[in-house]
Design a protein around this motif. Structure first.
Motif, PDB file in Angstrom:
ATOM      1  N   THR A 116      -8.432  61.940  25.795  1.00 22.90           N
ATOM      2  CA  THR A 116      -7.657  63.031  25.200  1.00 22.90           C
ATOM      3  C   THR A 116      -8.601  64.156  24.794  1.00 22.90           C
ATOM      4  O   THR A 116      -9.753  63.921  24.432  1.00 22.90           O
ATOM      5  CB  THR A 116      -6.886  62.575  23.951  1.00 22.90           C
ATOM      6  N   ASN A 172     -10.171  64.029  11.138  1.00 18.40           N
ATOM      7  CA  ASN A 172     -10.521  63.702  12.525  1.00 18.40           C
ATOM      8  C   ASN A 172     -11.527  62.551  12.613  1.00 18.40           C
ATOM      9  O   ASN A 172     -11.491  61.774  13.561  1.00 18.40           O
ATOM     10  CB  ASN A 172     -11.094  64.937  13.218  1.00 18.40           C
ATOM     11  N   ARG A 176     -11.827  69.143  28.797  1.00 24.03           N
ATOM     12  CA  ARG A 176     -10.534  69.834  28.749  1.00 24.03           C
ATOM     13  C   ARG A 176      -9.770  69.655  30.060  1.00 24.03           C
ATOM     14  O   ARG A 176      -8.563  69.405  30.061  1.00 24.03           O
ATOM     15  CB  ARG A 176     -10.744  71.324  28.468  1.00 24.03           C
ATOM     16  N   THR A 186      -4.567  63.679  28.484  1.00 19.96           N
ATOM     17  CA  THR A 186      -3.808  64.493  27.526  1.00 19.96           C
ATOM     18  C   THR A 186      -4.733  65.598  27.052  1.00 19.96           C
ATOM     19  O   THR A 186      -5.822  65.317  26.541  1.00 19.96           O
ATOM     20  CB  THR A 186      -3.345  63.650  26.327  1.00 19.96           C
ATOM     21  N   THR A 187      -4.306  66.851  27.216  1.00 20.21           N
ATOM     22  CA  THR A 187      -5.247  67.940  26.951  1.00 20.21           C
ATOM     23  C   THR A 187      -4.569  69.134  26.297  1.00 20.21           C
ATOM     24  O   THR A 187      -3.363  69.135  26.035  1.00 20.21           O
ATOM     25  CB  THR A 187      -5.953  68.363  28.265  1.00 20.21           C
ATOM     26  N   ASP A 188      -5.363  70.158  26.052  1.00 19.32           N
ATOM     27  CA  ASP A 188      -4.942  71.370  25.365  1.00 19.32           C
ATOM     28  C   ASP A 188      -5.524  72.553  26.129  1.00 19.32           C
ATOM     29  O   ASP A 188      -6.722  72.585  26.403  1.00 19.32           O
ATOM     30  CB  ASP A 188      -5.476  71.346  23.930  1.00 19.32           C
ATOM     31  N   TYR A 248      -8.234  67.891  22.491  1.00 18.03           N
ATOM     32  CA  TYR A 248      -7.330  68.770  21.753  1.00 18.03           C
ATOM     33  C   TYR A 248      -8.112  69.773  20.908  1.00 18.03           C
ATOM     34  O   TYR A 248      -9.278  69.556  20.566  1.00 18.03           O
ATOM     35  CB  TYR A 248      -6.360  67.975  20.873  1.00 18.03           C
ATOM     36  N   CYS A 308     -12.553  65.501  21.398  1.00 17.69           N
ATOM     37  CA  CYS A 308     -12.311  64.715  22.595  1.00 17.69           C
ATOM     38  C   CYS A 308     -12.544  63.240  22.297  1.00 17.69           C
ATOM     39  O   CYS A 308     -13.510  62.872  21.628  1.00 17.69           O
ATOM     40  CB  CYS A 308     -13.255  65.164  23.723  1.00 17.69           C
ATOM     41  N   ASP A 325      -7.955  71.550  17.347  1.00 18.09           N
ATOM     42  CA  ASP A 325      -7.316  71.313  16.050  1.00 18.09           C
ATOM     43  C   ASP A 325      -7.002  72.650  15.382  1.00 18.09           C
ATOM     44  O   ASP A 325      -7.873  73.304  14.826  1.00 18.09           O
ATOM     45  CB  ASP A 325      -8.224  70.466  15.166  1.00 18.09           C
TER      46      ASP A 325
END
Length: 255
Positions: free
Chosen positions: A228, A31, A191, A196-198, A230, A250, A232
């Motif tokens: 973005t 990352n 978030r 683009t998110t999770d 996410y 992020c 992991d």
């Protein structure tokens, strides 16, 4: 990145730090975040991360105020890339009614909870921003969690007098909709705001079923844009779980 990394002496025989170390370091390399807010980071974990990457530096003290050697204690350490960031100032305060001294209130079950903060300057642009990294008690009730967050917000207001961008990382032990103190504060959930998110779990409990909320690790920002966000959940070094929480990541732009 925000990541509850789990203290080195916890996790049971199969999940002690020595078993997870290689996988965690692989995740960090993959990352490659500029800033990491770690919760439950004990001394050996901190030193192993620094030893693995000459560009990384660390800020923060233990929950009882120790500056080094806290193997069986947690810290909310901030790790940052020294090649791209300069740390201008930093400190630690406690999530209590007396935040400037070692203390525990607001449902902390006898365990002090802290927030580590740092002011950074980007070396390529000279732009400055703040990071506040906290861990709120899991046993606290809704009122206590409200006041714990309010301590963080009050400290931000007193420290960030220049109104620079601010990033809050942390294990909040609560879902966003219940973190009332953030509402109307000017902070935005990465978030919720990222293009683009999770939306999935951040607590995995090493695969065990838990009855509590499982979306509890958050990144909040002010004067930033989240591109973005996410969680992991990748396998590293063959391990399905590298901690009892997943890292949340992020990509941000400073406004």
């Amino acid at each position: 990145m925000s990541f509850n990394i789990l203290r080195e002496d916890l996790g049971g025989s199969t999940n002690l730090w020595g078993k997870r170390k290689g996988a965690v370091l692989n995740m960090l390399d993959t990352n490659d975040p500029a800033v990491i807010g770690l919760q439950e980071c004990s001394w050996t974990i901190r030193e192993d991360i620094l030893a693995a990457d000459a560009n990384k530096r660390a800020l923060g003290i233990s929950v009882s105020g120790q500056e080094s050697g806290y193997t069986s204690e947690s810290s909310n350490t901030i790790i940052y890339r020294n090649d791209i960031l300069e740390a201008l100032n930093s400190g630690t305060f406690w999530l209590s009614s007396t935040p400037d001294v070692v203390s525990n209130t607001y449902g902390n079950a006898g365990k002090p909870r802290t927030c580590t903060w740092a002011k950074f300057k980007m070396k390529d642009s000279e732009r400055s921003f703040y990071v506040f990294n906290a861990h709120i008690e899991s046993d606290a009730n809704a009122t206590d969690r409200y006041y714990a967050v309010q301590v963080i917000l009050n400290k931000i207001n007193s420290i960030n007098t220049e109104n620079f961008p601010v990033i809050i990382t942390g294990d909040h032990n609560d879902k966003e909709s219940d973190l009332d103190a953030y509402f109307g504060s000017g902070f935005t959930s990465a978030r919720s705001s990222a293009g683009t998110t999770d939306t999935g779990d951040t607590l995995n409990a090493f695969g065990e079923t838990v009855s509590s909320d499982t979306v509890i690790d958050h990144i909040y920002t002010k004067n930033c844009t989240a591109n973005t966000f996410y969680v992991d959940r990748s396998r590293y070094n063959g391990r399905e779980y590298i901690s009892d929480h997943y890292p949340v990541v992020c990509d941000l732009e400073l406004n």
